[in-house]
Design a protein around this motif. Structure first.
Motif, PDB file in Angstrom:
ATOM      1  N   ASN A  65      81.187 104.141  96.150  1.00 36.02           N
ATOM      2  CA  ASN A  65      82.163 103.097  95.868  1.00 36.02           C
ATOM      3  C   ASN A  65      81.520 101.764  95.497  1.00 36.02           C
ATOM      4  O   ASN A  65      82.209 100.847  95.061  1.00 36.02           O
ATOM      5  CB  ASN A  65      83.076 102.892  97.088  1.00 36.02           C
ATOM      6  N   TRP A  66      80.204 101.631  95.710  1.00 36.32           N
ATOM      7  CA  TRP A  66      79.555 100.359  95.390  1.00 36.32           C
ATOM      8  C   TRP A  66      79.440 100.189  93.877  1.00 36.32           C
ATOM      9  O   TRP A  66      79.534 101.147  93.115  1.00 36.32           O
ATOM     10  CB  TRP A  66      78.180 100.265  96.050  1.00 36.32           C
ATOM     11  N   ASN A  67      79.232  98.940  93.440  1.00 32.22           N
ATOM     12  CA  ASN A  67      79.161  98.659  92.010  1.00 32.22           C
ATOM     13  C   ASN A  67      77.914  97.839  91.690  1.00 32.22           C
ATOM     14  O   ASN A  67      77.178  97.407  92.586  1.00 32.22           O
ATOM     15  CB  ASN A  67      80.430  97.947  91.533  1.00 32.22           C
ATOM     16  N   LEU A  68      77.686  97.621  90.417  1.00 32.66           N
ATOM     17  CA  LEU A  68      76.486  96.918  89.968  1.00 32.66           C
ATOM     18  C   LEU A  68      76.495  95.450  90.384  1.00 32.66           C
ATOM     19  O   LEU A  68      75.435  94.862  90.617  1.00 32.66           O
ATOM     20  CB  LEU A  68      76.356  97.030  88.446  1.00 32.66           C
ATOM     21  N   HIS A 122      73.501  93.609  92.279  1.00 34.56           N
ATOM     22  CA  HIS A 122      72.886  92.372  91.793  1.00 34.56           C
ATOM     23  C   HIS A 122      72.852  91.314  92.898  1.00 34.56           C
ATOM     24  O   HIS A 122      71.832  90.620  93.079  1.00 34.56           O
ATOM     25  CB  HIS A 122      73.669  91.852  90.587  1.00 34.56           C
ATOM     26  N   LEU A 123      73.929  91.187  93.639  1.00 34.70           N
ATOM     27  CA  LEU A 123      73.972  90.208  94.731  1.00 34.70           C
ATOM     28  C   LEU A 123      72.961  90.560  95.818  1.00 34.70           C
ATOM     29  O   LEU A 123      72.318  89.674  96.399  1.00 34.70           O
ATOM     30  CB  LEU A 123      75.381  90.150  95.324  1.00 34.70           C
ATOM     31  N   PHE A 124      72.798  91.841  96.092  1.00 30.60           N
ATOM     32  CA  PHE A 124      71.808  92.285  97.073  1.00 30.60           C
ATOM     33  C   PHE A 124      70.398  91.884  96.639  1.00 30.60           C
ATOM     34  O   PHE A 124      69.620  91.316  97.422  1.00 30.60           O
ATOM     35  CB  PHE A 124      71.921  93.804  97.244  1.00 30.60           C
ATOM     36  N   VAL A 125      70.057  92.151  95.380  1.00 31.01           N
ATOM     37  CA  VAL A 125      68.722  91.830  94.878  1.00 31.01           C
ATOM     38  C   VAL A 125      68.488  90.324  94.877  1.00 31.01           C
ATOM     39  O   VAL A 125      67.430  89.846  95.316  1.00 31.01           O
ATOM     40  CB  VAL A 125      68.528  92.417  93.464  1.00 31.01           C
ATOM     41  N   ARG A 126      69.448  89.557  94.411  1.00 31.34           N
ATOM     42  CA  ARG A 126      69.271  88.105  94.349  1.00 31.34           C
ATOM     43  C   ARG A 126      69.190  87.485  95.743  1.00 31.34           C
ATOM     44  O   ARG A 126      68.424  86.548  95.969  1.00 31.34           O
ATOM     45  CB  ARG A 126      70.425  87.468  93.564  1.00 31.34           C
ATOM     46  N   THR A 127      69.957  88.022  96.695  1.00 34.16           N
ATOM     47  CA  THR A 127      69.877  87.503  98.063  1.00 34.16           C
ATOM     48  C   THR A 127      68.508  87.797  98.664  1.00 34.16           C
ATOM     49  O   THR A 127      67.924  86.956  99.363  1.00 34.16           O
ATOM     50  CB  THR A 127      70.981  88.118  98.939  1.00 34.16           C
ATOM     51  N   PHE A 143      72.253  83.377 101.308  1.00 41.27           N
ATOM     52  CA  PHE A 143      73.571  83.698 100.765  1.00 41.27           C
ATOM     53  C   PHE A 143      74.139  82.508 100.000  1.00 41.27           C
ATOM     54  O   PHE A 143      74.763  82.665  98.950  1.00 41.27           O
ATOM     55  CB  PHE A 143      74.531  84.081 101.896  1.00 41.27           C
ATOM     56  N   SER A 144      73.898  81.308 100.528  1.00 40.35           N
ATOM     57  CA  SER A 144      74.460  80.110  99.897  1.00 40.35           C
ATOM     58  C   SER A 144      73.832  79.853  98.531  1.00 40.35           C
ATOM     59  O   SER A 144      74.515  79.427  97.592  1.00 40.35           O
ATOM     60  CB  SER A 144      74.267  78.895 100.808  1.00 40.35           C
ATOM     61  N   ALA A 145      72.520  80.111  98.400  1.00 34.88           N
ATOM     62  CA  ALA A 145      71.855  79.902  97.109  1.00 34.88           C
ATOM     63  C   ALA A 145      72.413  80.850  96.055  1.00 34.88           C
ATOM     64  O   ALA A 145      72.641  80.460  94.902  1.00 34.88           O
ATOM     65  CB  ALA A 145      70.351  80.098  97.256  1.00 34.88           C
ATOM     66  N   VAL A 146      72.647  82.096  96.442  1.00 37.81           N
ATOM     67  CA  VAL A 146      73.210  83.069  95.511  1.00 37.81           C
ATOM     68  C   VAL A 146      74.651  82.697  95.171  1.00 37.81           C
ATOM     69  O   VAL A 146      75.097  82.868  94.032  1.00 37.81           O
ATOM     70  CB  VAL A 146      73.135  84.490  96.104  1.00 37.81           C
ATOM     71  N   ALA A 147      75.374  82.168  96.149  1.00 38.55           N
ATOM     72  CA  ALA A 147      76.751  81.739  95.904  1.00 38.55           C
ATOM     73  C   ALA A 147      76.782  80.621  94.866  1.00 38.55           C
ATOM     74  O   ALA A 147      77.606  80.626  93.943  1.00 38.55           O
ATOM     75  CB  ALA A 147      77.394  81.283  97.208  1.00 38.55           C
ATOM     76  N   ARG A 148      75.876  79.645  95.001  1.00 46.24           N
ATOM     77  CA  ARG A 148      75.818  78.557  94.017  1.00 46.24           C
ATOM     78  C   ARG A 148      75.406  79.093  92.648  1.00 46.24           C
ATOM     79  O   ARG A 148      75.919  78.661  91.619  1.00 46.24           O
ATOM     80  CB  ARG A 148      74.830  77.485  94.489  1.00 46.24           C
ATOM     81  N   GLU A 149      74.479  80.022  92.634  1.00 42.67           N
ATOM     82  CA  GLU A 149      73.986  80.582  91.377  1.00 42.67           C
ATOM     83  C   GLU A 149      75.074  81.330  90.624  1.00 42.67           C
ATOM     84  O   GLU A 149      75.152  81.275  89.389  1.00 42.67           O
ATOM     85  CB  GLU A 149      72.813  81.519  91.674  1.00 42.67           C
ATOM     86  N   THR A 150      75.919  82.039  91.349  1.00 43.11           N
ATOM     87  CA  THR A 150      76.960  82.863  90.724  1.00 43.11           C
ATOM     88  C   THR A 150      78.318  82.175  90.677  1.00 43.11           C
ATOM     89  O   THR A 150      79.279  82.748  90.154  1.00 43.11           O
ATOM     90  CB  THR A 150      77.096  84.194  91.481  1.00 43.11           C
ATOM     91  N   GLY A 151      78.402  80.963  91.224  1.00 41.93           N
ATOM     92  CA  GLY A 151      79.663  80.229  91.198  1.00 41.93           C
ATOM     93  C   GLY A 151      80.722  80.825  92.103  1.00 41.93           C
ATOM     94  O   GLY A 151      81.912  80.809  91.770  1.00 41.93           O
ATOM     95  N   THR A 201      80.568  88.992 101.946  1.00 42.13           N
ATOM     96  CA  THR A 201      81.499  90.123 102.041  1.00 42.13           C
ATOM     97  C   THR A 201      81.101  91.245 101.084  1.00 42.13           C
ATOM     98  O   THR A 201      81.151  92.432 101.432  1.00 42.13           O
ATOM     99  CB  THR A 201      82.930  89.661 101.734  1.00 42.13           C
ATOM    100  N   ALA A 202      80.682  90.884  99.860  1.00 46.08           N
ATOM    101  CA  ALA A 202      80.284  91.889  98.875  1.00 46.08           C
ATOM    102  C   ALA A 202      79.089  92.694  99.375  1.00 46.08           C
ATOM    103  O   ALA A 202      79.038  93.921  99.224  1.00 46.08           O
ATOM    104  CB  ALA A 202      79.961  91.219  97.544  1.00 46.08           C
ATOM    105  N   ILE A 203      78.131  92.019  99.994  1.00 48.72           N
ATOM    106  CA  ILE A 203      76.950  92.718 100.502  1.00 48.72           C
ATOM    107  C   ILE A 203      77.314  93.561 101.718  1.00 48.72           C
ATOM    108  O   ILE A 203      76.801  94.670 101.907  1.00 48.72           O
ATOM    109  CB  ILE A 203      75.842  91.707 100.833  1.00 48.72           C
ATOM    110  N   ALA A 204      78.234  93.060 102.545  1.00 50.20           N
ATOM    111  CA  ALA A 204      78.682  93.838 103.697  1.00 50.20           C
ATOM    112  C   ALA A 204      79.368  95.125 103.247  1.00 50.20           C
ATOM    113  O   ALA A 204      79.186  96.194 103.850  1.00 50.20           O
ATOM    114  CB  ALA A 204      79.622  92.996 104.556  1.00 50.20           C
ATOM    115  N   LEU A 205      80.159  95.046 102.180  1.00 53.36           N
ATOM    116  CA  LEU A 205      80.809  96.245 101.646  1.00 53.36           C
ATOM    117  C   LEU A 205      79.773  97.214 101.072  1.00 53.36           C
ATOM    118  O   LEU A 205      79.916  98.437 101.193  1.00 53.36           O
ATOM    119  CB  LEU A 205      81.820  95.852 100.562  1.00 53.36           C
ATOM    120  N   LEU A 206      78.720  96.668 100.445  1.00 53.28           N
ATOM    121  CA  LEU A 206      77.641  97.513  99.931  1.00 53.28           C
ATOM    122  C   LEU A 206      76.953  98.243 101.082  1.00 53.28           C
ATOM    123  O   LEU A 206      76.672  99.446 100.986  1.00 53.28           O
ATOM    124  CB  LEU A 206      76.632  96.655  99.162  1.00 53.28           C
TER     125      LEU A 206
END
Length: 216
Positions: free
Chosen positions: A2-5, A9-14, A20-28, A36-41
């Motif tokens: 059920n996971w997606n690309l 991507h968020l896993f690798v960037r984190t 988590f906050s740096a990736v959040a700023r990077e991806t807007g 939450t996305a990584i927890a679901l992964l």
């Protein structure tokens, strides 16, 4: 699965940013959305990817370290897939079959292939070598898209040709051969000795110019 690309991507960037906050700023996105996305992964994969402690940067678990390179590889393969599809949509060839005369030097060809790879990194190149007759036959039978061979007067007229340059050819012989005792060697001198002509049995294109009446 059920996971997606995007989650990958968020896993690798984190893992790379350790935040988590740096990736959040990077991806807007909101930090909670990234978390939450990584927890679901993690839930889909059945493993914990990060150690989460209050006030500390997320640290990869042993499972996270083991899966990180595979995650990067999956993302890179997807990028190559997108690039290949984009190239095909633009009309670029997916494969180039190149046949080269074995008498030609390889260094200029390798330099050209490096430039080709830089311009078209996703192009698949198949390189083969053979005698003049082999290269001509592959072109005539559509087994090669492009041929590099030394010009010959009896080159098949069906082939289109373009002059690329010149190659200096040096004739040598054994010091024990009668020709070695001559100050200079003329064509008529060569004609006195047996000549070996290399040509494929199924090709009418000669492997070289016949000089001597004695031919094997």
């Amino acid at each position: 699965m059920n996971w997606n690309l995007d989650q990958l991507h968020l896993f690798v960037r984190t893992a790379e940013c350790r935040s988590f906050s740096a990736v959040a700023r990077e991806t807007g996105r909101a930090q909670s959305a990234v978390s939450t996305a990584i927890a679901l992964l993690e839930s889909d994969l059945g493993v914990t990817l990060f150690e989460r402690s209050s006030g500390r940067q997320p640290q990869l678990t042993e499972a996270g370290k083991a899966l990180l390179e595979q995650a990067r590889s999956v993302l890179q393969q997807c990028e190559r897939l997108d690039g290949r599809a984009l190239g095909l949509a633009r009309g670029e060839e997916a494969r180039l079959r190149l046949a080269q005369d074995e008498a030609m030097p390889y260094q200029p060809v390798l330099a050209s292939l490096e430039a080709l790879a830089a311009a078209f990194p996703l192009l698949e190149v198949q390189l083969s070598s053979g005698a003049q007759g082999d290269v001509a036959r592959k072109l005539l039978q559509h087994q090669a898209d492009l041929g590099l061979l030394i010009h010959h007067e009896q080159m098949p007229r069906e082939l289109e040709s373009q002059r690329l340059g010149t190659i200096e050819m040096v004739t040598v012989c054994s010091p024990n051969h009668p020709l070695a005792g001559l100050a200079s060697v003329e064509r008529r001198d060569l004609a006195e000795y047996r000549q070996l002509l290399m040509t494929p049995q199924d090709s009418h294109y000669p492997g070289g110019e016949q000089i001597s009446p004695l031919v094997w």
